[in-house]
Design a protein around this motif. Structure first.
Motif, mmCIF file in Angstrom:
data_model
loop_
_atom_site.group_PDB
_atom_site.id
_atom_site.type_symbol
_atom_site.label_atom_id
_atom_site.label_comp_id
_atom_site.label_asym_id
_atom_site.label_seq_id
_atom_site.Cartn_x
_atom_site.Cartn_y
_atom_site.Cartn_z
ATOM 1 N N VAL A 1 52.089 42.022 28.611
ATOM 2 C CA VAL A 1 51.372 40.842 29.105
ATOM 3 C C VAL A 1 49.896 40.978 28.748
ATOM 4 C CG1 VAL A 1 50.743 39.480 31.145
ATOM 5 C CG2 VAL A 1 53.010 40.549 31.008
ATOM 6 N N PRO A 2 49.322 40.003 28.040
ATOM 7 C CA PRO A 2 47.904 40.094 27.661
ATOM 8 C C PRO A 2 46.988 40.157 28.877
ATOM 9 C CG PRO A 2 49.021 38.401 26.380
ATOM 10 C CD PRO A 2 49.967 38.821 27.447
ATOM 11 N N GLN A 3 45.958 40.972 28.774
ATOM 12 C CA GLN A 3 44.948 41.064 29.817
ATOM 13 C C GLN A 3 43.717 40.280 29.377
ATOM 14 O OE1 GLN A 3 44.086 45.022 31.187
ATOM 15 N NE2 GLN A 3 46.171 45.752 30.803
ATOM 16 N N ILE A 4 43.226 39.439 30.270
ATOM 17 C CA ILE A 4 42.055 38.621 29.988
ATOM 18 C C ILE A 4 40.928 39.072 30.920
ATOM 19 C CG2 ILE A 4 41.131 36.290 29.735
ATOM 20 C CD1 ILE A 4 43.651 36.880 28.029
ATOM 21 N N LEU A 5 39.826 39.520 30.371
ATOM 22 C CA LEU A 5 38.675 39.928 31.165
ATOM 23 C C LEU A 5 37.751 38.731 31.362
ATOM 24 C CD1 LEU A 5 36.931 42.100 32.540
ATOM 25 C CD2 LEU A 5 35.965 42.630 30.276
ATOM 26 N N ILE A 6 37.455 38.430 32.622
ATOM 27 C CA ILE A 6 36.571 37.313 32.967
ATOM 28 C C ILE A 6 35.280 37.901 33.509
ATOM 29 C CG2 ILE A 6 36.339 35.190 34.325
ATOM 30 C CD1 ILE A 6 39.458 35.364 34.714
ATOM 31 N N VAL A 7 34.155 37.541 32.911
ATOM 32 C CA VAL A 7 32.858 38.090 33.315
ATOM 33 C C VAL A 7 31.943 36.925 33.693
ATOM 34 C CG1 VAL A 7 30.996 39.670 32.730
ATOM 35 C CG2 VAL A 7 33.215 39.898 31.581
ATOM 36 N N ASP A 8 31.655 36.797 34.994
ATOM 37 C CA ASP A 8 30.805 35.705 35.485
ATOM 38 C C ASP A 8 30.238 36.131 36.839
ATOM 39 O OD1 ASP A 8 29.779 33.179 36.505
ATOM 40 O OD2 ASP A 8 31.051 32.195 35.003
ATOM 41 N N ASP A 9 28.971 35.875 37.083
ATOM 42 C CA ASP A 9 28.344 36.304 38.329
ATOM 43 C C ASP A 9 28.514 35.282 39.451
ATOM 44 O OD1 ASP A 9 26.633 34.557 36.949
ATOM 45 O OD2 ASP A 9 24.888 35.265 38.076
ATOM 46 N N VAL A 10 29.170 34.157 39.164
ATOM 47 C CA VAL A 10 29.415 33.127 40.179
ATOM 48 C C VAL A 10 30.858 33.241 40.668
ATOM 49 C CG1 VAL A 10 29.466 30.658 40.691
ATOM 50 C CG2 VAL A 10 27.710 31.593 39.152
ATOM 51 N N ASP A 11 31.020 33.527 41.973
ATOM 52 C CA ASP A 11 32.358 33.769 42.516
ATOM 53 C C ASP A 11 33.295 32.590 42.313
ATOM 54 O OD1 ASP A 11 31.623 36.273 43.329
ATOM 55 O OD2 ASP A 11 31.164 35.690 45.400
ATOM 56 N N ALA A 12 32.776 31.376 42.478
ATOM 57 C CA ALA A 12 33.621 30.182 42.339
ATOM 58 C C ALA A 12 34.198 30.092 40.932
ATOM 59 C CB ALA A 12 32.813 28.929 42.673
ATOM 60 N N ASN A 13 33.357 30.371 39.923
ATOM 61 C CA ASN A 13 33.837 30.343 38.535
ATOM 62 C C ASN A 13 34.900 31.417 38.293
ATOM 63 O OD1 ASN A 13 32.140 28.238 37.864
ATOM 64 N ND2 ASN A 13 30.478 29.598 37.188
ATOM 65 N N LEU A 14 34.663 32.600 38.868
ATOM 66 C CA LEU A 14 35.638 33.683 38.725
ATOM 67 C C LEU A 14 36.994 33.283 39.301
ATOM 68 C CD1 LEU A 14 33.699 36.992 39.566
ATOM 69 C CD2 LEU A 14 34.685 36.347 37.373
ATOM 70 N N MET A 15 36.987 32.657 40.488
ATOM 71 C CA MET A 15 38.236 32.276 41.141
ATOM 72 C C MET A 15 38.987 31.214 40.335
ATOM 73 S SD MET A 15 37.100 32.136 45.167
ATOM 74 C CE MET A 15 38.687 31.455 45.623
ATOM 75 N N ILE A 16 38.230 30.200 39.839
ATOM 76 C CA ILE A 16 38.882 29.140 39.076
ATOM 77 C C ILE A 16 39.503 29.687 37.802
ATOM 78 C CG2 ILE A 16 38.474 27.007 37.792
ATOM 79 C CD1 ILE A 16 36.231 26.388 39.823
#
Length: 361
Positions: free
Chosen positions: A10-25
């Protein structure tokens, strides 16, 4: 940074963002796609996650504290372990200048905020597919290269064995030289290893050079296969005409090896073998043959072989001469320094003479 294999497929996608709302979405979008999201609020956190396991794609915000997305992208692209991971910028800074800067740093795409779920989904899928195809192509290329390299090594080994057999046939014309080729090959390698520690030769004498001369020097007299046996086995001095025939063996040997090399130019030892075959009767003062080369115009491989070949010949009994003692042979080599032989090579040769190998048939 450690390149760890990811578990499963299963591919792993790294999400890097300092805004929690953006991370959750973004995390929910990735989960809905059936992939594994890994979230980081800064470049520092992302670096730690990458060290644990390499992601197959990175969704990267631009404006973050400490290190912004552009600088983090640049660092990832400078690292050979992470440079091939596709990076998609997701940022409110989506002017043409911002996008151009991101692409120049190595990003594969740029999504503006606020983003559409469908857009993120399609672009992630597309770039994962491209990345997967690139990885498969790279793996296929590595396998192909391995197969070709293996075949090339096998061909070279077969060539080597055939040439050794020819050289041994040449040696067999003179029963007094049964172990001469083995002696020359061993001592050329030993002398080359010793020269590696001399400042004069350290740049030219590499490990590859040492390995190659151990193979190539064995073929120095291969041209004698075309020299009549009655001349090679003649007791006493040769007549002028006979000597001219013997001298031809250097060009004849080089020509034999050149014909083989023309058909397999990837061969690693033949270029040096050709040099040695052609110039192992050159002399430091220019009195040798075939081209009267002198000093450092004579290839280093040949200058080494000249000393070793003559030394071993002096030690052995031949149909035209008696065997000299080791002391007598060393004295002749020393006296020939600066006339017959490269004086710097002779200096090293004399220092390692106790390690030289001589076996007589």
């Amino acid at each position: 940074m450690e390149n760890m294999e990811r578990p499963g497929s299963v591919p792993q996608i790294l999400i890097v963002d300092d805004v929690d709302a953006n991370l959750m979405i973004l995390e929910n979008i990735i989960l809905e796609m059936g992939y594994t999201p890994r979230c980081a609020a800064s470049a520092g956190e992302a670096t730690k996650l990458i060290a644990e396991s390499l992601p197959q794609l990175i969704l990267l915000d631009v404006f973050m504290p400490e290190m912004d997305g552009y600088e983090f992208c640049e660092r990832l692209k400078e690292n050979p372990i992470t440079r091939d991971i596709p990076i998609i910028f997701i940022s409110a800074a989506d002017s043409s200048e911002d996008k151009v800067r991101g692409f120049k740093l190595g990003a594969v795409d740029y999504i503006g905020k606020p983003f559409e779920v469908t857009e993120v989904t399609m672009r992630v899928k597309n770039h994962l597919k491209i990345y997967e195809m690139q990885q498969e192509l790279e793996l296929s290329n590595r396998r192909l290269h391995s197969v070709i390299s293996s075949q090339a090594r096998r061909i070279e080994e077969e060539q080597k064995n055939i040439l050794y057999a020819l050289a041994t046939l040449t040696e067999g014309k003179d029963t007094d030289t049964r172990f001469h080729l083995d002696n020359v090959a061993y001592n050329c390698r030993l002398l080359a290893q010793s020269l590696q520690f001399s400042p004069e030769f350290s740049e030219e004498v590499s490990e590859s050079f040492i390995d190659t001369i151990g193979v190539a020097s064995r073929l120095h007299d291969i041209g004698k296969i075309q020299t009549p046996c009655n001349i090679l086995a003649k007791p006493g001095p040769l007549e002028q005409k006979e000597m001219e025939i013997v001298k031809r063996h250097v060009e004849q040997g080089a020509a034999i090896l050149e014909r083989i090399y023309d058909s397999t130019p990837e061969n690693s030892f033949l270029p040096m073998a050709i040099e040695i075959a052609r110039y192992h009767h050159a002399r430091w003062d220019g009195t040798g043959y075939p081209e009267r080369l002198c000093r450092k115009d004579i290839p280093l491989s040949a200058r080494i072989t000249i000393v070793v070949d003559i030394f071993d010949t002096l030690l052995g009994e031949r149909c035209y001469k008696k065997a000299y003692s080791k002391e007598e042979s060393l004295k002749i080599i020393e006296e020939g320094s600066g006339t017959f032989f490269d004086p710097e090579i002779v200096d090293v040769f004399l220092k390692v003479q106790k390690q030289l190998h001589h076996e007589e048939g």
